[in-house]
Design a protein around this motif. Structure first.
Motif, PDB file in Angstrom:
ATOM      1  N   LEU A  11       0.468  -1.270   0.106  1.00 39.58           N
ATOM      2  CA  LEU A  11      -0.123   0.524   0.027  1.00 39.58           C
ATOM      3  C   LEU A  11       0.910   0.739   0.210  1.00 39.58           C
ATOM      4  N   SER A  12       0.669   1.971  -0.544  1.00 37.96           N
ATOM      5  CA  SER A  12       1.221   3.530  -0.948  1.00 37.96           C
ATOM      6  C   SER A  12       0.912   4.605  -0.900  1.00 37.96           C
ATOM      7  N   PRO A  13       0.211   5.000  -0.040  1.00 38.43           N
ATOM      8  CA  PRO A  13      -0.216   6.145   0.078  1.00 38.43           C
ATOM      9  C   PRO A  13      -0.173   7.401  -0.464  1.00 38.43           C
ATOM     10  N   PRO A  14       0.518   7.805  -0.828  1.00 36.96           N
ATOM     11  CA  PRO A  14       0.745   9.049  -1.688  1.00 36.96           C
ATOM     12  C   PRO A  14      -0.109   8.660  -2.704  1.00 36.96           C
ATOM     13  N   TYR A  15      -0.195   7.525  -3.472  1.00 37.97           N
ATOM     14  CA  TYR A  15      -0.890   7.893  -4.845  1.00 37.97           C
ATOM     15  C   TYR A  15      -1.633   7.261  -4.766  1.00 37.97           C
ATOM     16  N   ASP A  16      -2.662   7.595  -3.804  1.00 39.56           N
ATOM     17  CA  ASP A  16      -4.321   7.414  -3.670  1.00 39.56           C
ATOM     18  C   ASP A  16      -4.870   9.470  -2.749  1.00 39.56           C
ATOM     19  N   PRO A  17      -4.676   9.938  -3.332  1.00 40.87           N
ATOM     20  CA  PRO A  17      -4.985  11.063  -2.373  1.00 40.87           C
ATOM     21  C   PRO A  17      -6.974  10.850  -2.384  1.00 40.87           C
ATOM     22  N   SER A  18      -7.330  10.807  -2.571  1.00 39.10           N
ATOM     23  CA  SER A  18      -8.763   9.968  -1.884  1.00 39.10           C
ATOM     24  C   SER A  18      -8.827   9.012  -0.767  1.00 39.10           C
ATOM     25  N   GLY A  19      -7.781   8.271  -0.073  1.00 38.76           N
ATOM     26  CA  GLY A  19      -7.562   7.080   0.756  1.00 38.76           C
ATOM     27  C   GLY A  19      -8.808   6.074   0.524  1.00 38.76           C
ATOM     28  N   ILE A  20      -9.051   5.856  -0.645  1.00 41.26           N
ATOM     29  CA  ILE A  20      -9.537   3.911  -1.076  1.00 41.26           C
ATOM     30  C   ILE A  20      -8.928   3.037  -0.609  1.00 41.26           C
ATOM     31  N   SER A  21      -7.651   3.443  -1.267  1.00 45.63           N
ATOM     32  CA  SER A  21      -6.844   2.369  -0.928  1.00 45.63           C
ATOM     33  C   SER A  21      -6.490   1.687   0.411  1.00 45.63           C
ATOM     34  N   THR A  22      -6.333   2.820   1.149  1.00 49.30           N
ATOM     35  CA  THR A  22      -6.304   2.922   2.562  1.00 49.30           C
ATOM     36  C   THR A  22      -6.903   2.142   3.500  1.00 49.30           C
ATOM     37  N   ALA A  23      -8.400   2.972   3.135  1.00 45.71           N
ATOM     38  CA  ALA A  23     -10.228   2.095   3.390  1.00 45.71           C
ATOM     39  C   ALA A  23      -9.916   0.311   2.980  1.00 45.71           C
ATOM     40  N   THR A  24      -9.891   0.221   1.655  1.00 42.45           N
ATOM     41  CA  THR A  24      -9.687  -1.580   1.142  1.00 42.45           C
ATOM     42  C   THR A  24      -8.627  -1.504   2.157  1.00 42.45           C
ATOM     43  N   ALA A  25      -7.934  -1.863   2.417  1.00 45.52           N
ATOM     44  CA  ALA A  25      -6.578  -2.771   2.824  1.00 45.52           C
ATOM     45  C   ALA A  25      -6.915  -3.054   4.505  1.00 45.52           C
ATOM     46  N   LEU A  26      -8.025  -1.187   5.387  1.00 43.92           N
ATOM     47  CA  LEU A  26      -8.653  -1.593   6.343  1.00 43.92           C
ATOM     48  C   LEU A  26      -9.569  -2.796   6.576  1.00 43.92           C
ATOM     49  N   LYS A  27      -9.738  -2.665   5.587  1.00 40.91           N
ATOM     50  CA  LYS A  27     -11.008  -3.149   5.530  1.00 40.91           C
ATOM     51  C   LYS A  27     -11.077  -4.912   5.390  1.00 40.91           C
ATOM     52  N   LEU A  28      -9.818  -5.293   4.691  1.00 38.98           N
ATOM     53  CA  LEU A  28      -9.609  -6.331   4.576  1.00 38.98           C
ATOM     54  C   LEU A  28      -9.080  -7.011   5.859  1.00 38.98           C
ATOM     55  N   LEU A  29      -7.834  -6.126   6.283  1.00 34.96           N
ATOM     56  CA  LEU A  29      -7.655  -6.676   7.228  1.00 34.96           C
ATOM     57  C   LEU A  29      -8.341  -6.728   8.591  1.00 34.96           C
ATOM     58  N   ARG A  30      -9.581  -5.884   8.626  1.00 35.35           N
ATOM     59  CA  ARG A  30     -10.495  -6.659   9.172  1.00 35.35           C
ATOM     60  C   ARG A  30     -10.724  -8.004   8.822  1.00 35.35           C
ATOM     61  N   GLU A  31     -11.762  -8.067   7.949  1.00 37.89           N
ATOM     62  CA  GLU A  31     -11.682  -9.480   7.440  1.00 37.89           C
ATOM     63  C   GLU A  31     -11.111 -11.044   8.300  1.00 37.89           C
ATOM     64  N   PHE A  32      -9.847 -10.661   7.624  1.00 41.18           N
ATOM     65  CA  PHE A  32      -8.768 -11.280   8.769  1.00 41.18           C
ATOM     66  C   PHE A  32      -8.974 -11.758   9.384  1.00 41.18           C
ATOM     67  N   LEU A  33      -9.017 -10.676   9.928  1.00 38.84           N
ATOM     68  CA  LEU A  33      -8.403 -10.447  11.520  1.00 38.84           C
ATOM     69  C   LEU A  33      -9.917 -11.566  12.262  1.00 38.84           C
ATOM     70  N   ILE A  34     -11.081 -10.883  11.901  1.00 38.36           N
ATOM     71  CA  ILE A  34     -12.071 -11.836  12.719  1.00 38.36           C
ATOM     72  C   ILE A  34     -12.263 -13.285  11.894  1.00 38.36           C
ATOM     73  N   ARG A  35     -11.654 -13.787  10.797  1.00 36.84           N
ATOM     74  CA  ARG A  35     -11.239 -14.905  10.594  1.00 36.84           C
ATOM     75  C   ARG A  35     -10.679 -15.616  10.729  1.00 36.84           C
ATOM     76  N   LEU A  36      -9.469 -15.181  11.409  1.00 45.16           N
ATOM     77  CA  LEU A  36      -8.547 -16.038  12.078  1.00 45.16           C
ATOM     78  C   LEU A  36      -9.262 -16.610  13.648  1.00 45.16           C
ATOM     79  N   SER A  37      -9.910 -15.469  13.939  1.00 48.71           N
ATOM     80  CA  SER A  37     -10.029 -15.820  15.808  1.00 48.71           C
ATOM     81  C   SER A  37     -10.972 -16.779  15.531  1.00 48.71           C
TER      82      SER A  37
END
Length: 281
Positions: free
Chosen positions: A255-281
């Motif tokens: 993930l390279s935040p400087p190339y996504d001023p809208s922030g959608i890539s960071t939001a996407t990475a965070l949602k994946l991380l949330r889903e992955f954490l829950i799946r592992l629990s």
């Protein structure tokens, strides 16, 4: 209320957590557009804006015991020292019988966590989601590069241990190498079910270069490649790996935040991380 400076505002300690997340802010071998060193910091700052409840899984992150160890202090001018420091920290997590998750950072850093995993699990196999094969023997005369990471991992694990999906970029020699030494599937996750079945009984490391996603979904990365997968396709593929394999660690890279001023890539990475954490629990 003041937002926490940890991922998803977690207050879980290292001792009580089974899952340990750490950031690896390093991008010194990036060949095109640097900026992945800011990924973990940006994800941490933006994570309070994501709902912690997963409607699809019916679980809230508050029910998951994970610890945010923060970002490692890495030597930007010294690739070998950086890799050694990450390996040492990851090995401590494994030695404490916990599950490490690395947020990169450039993809070369996966070499360090894989080395630590291999010390603890000698039957280790890698499932690799990426747009790029990363199988070059060297890049611009350098053997330690984000473009060579899978070749360096092959040097450790050998044949029948690297399974690559979503790949759609690389030079001719990389694909010739893959035909002899790795399982490589172009563009999507076809063959993943068979791979999971083949890896029954082995320990598995999942590495996710987020540029496996199509740039229309994930523009914030250093080397975007058209023809990628969707968010849902990636999430479901990872779920299959978590459900069907003995996964000992995973990472989210590039993930390279400087190339996504809208922030959608960071939001996407965070949602994946949330889903992955829950799946592992």
């Amino acid at each position: 209320m003041i937002a926490s400076n940890t991922l998803f505002e977690t207050e879980c300690s290292y001792e009580e957590a089974k899952i340990i997340i750490f950031g690896a802010p390093f991008d010194s071998t990036t060949s095109y557009r640097p900026g992945t060193r800011f990924a973990s910091r940006t994800m941490r700052a933006e994570s309070y804006g994501l709902e912690y409840y997963s409607p699809g899984q019916g679980v809230d992150l508050s029910e998951v015991k994970f610890h945010d160890a923060g970002d490692l202090t890495l030597s930007f001018g010294d690739v070998n020292q950086t890799l050694a420091d990450i390996e040492t920290f990851a090995n401590k997590i494994f030695s404490d019988n916990k599950f490490p998750i690395m947020i990169g950072g450039e993809h070369l850093l996966t070499l360090a966590t894989v080395k630590a995993a291999h010390k603890n699990f000698d039957d280790l196999a890698i499932i690799h989601f990426d747009a790029h094969a990363d199988l070059r023997e060297e890049y611009l005369g350098v053997k330690l590069s984000h473009a060579t990471v899978m070749h360096r991992i092959f040097d450790i694990l050998g044949d029948n241990s690297i399974f690559q999906f979503g790949i759609r970029s690389g030079d001719k020699l990389e694909f010739e190498f893959a035909k002899k030494h790795t399982y490589l599937n172009l563009f999507d996750f076809e063959g993943l079910d068979e791979t999971i079945e083949k890896l029954k009984g082995r320990h598995v490391y999942l590495t996710v270069d987020l540029d496996v996603l199509d740039p229309s979904v994930f523009p914030g990365t250093g080397t975007p490649e058209a023809g990628g997968v969707s968010f849902v396709e990636l999430m479901k593929a990872a779920f299959k790996v978590f459900d069907g394999c003995n996964v000992v660690s995973f990472d989210l890279m590039e993930l390279s935040p400087p190339y996504d001023p809208s922030g959608i890539s960071t939001a996407t990475a965070l949602k994946l991380l949330r889903e992955f954490l829950i799946r592992l629990s």
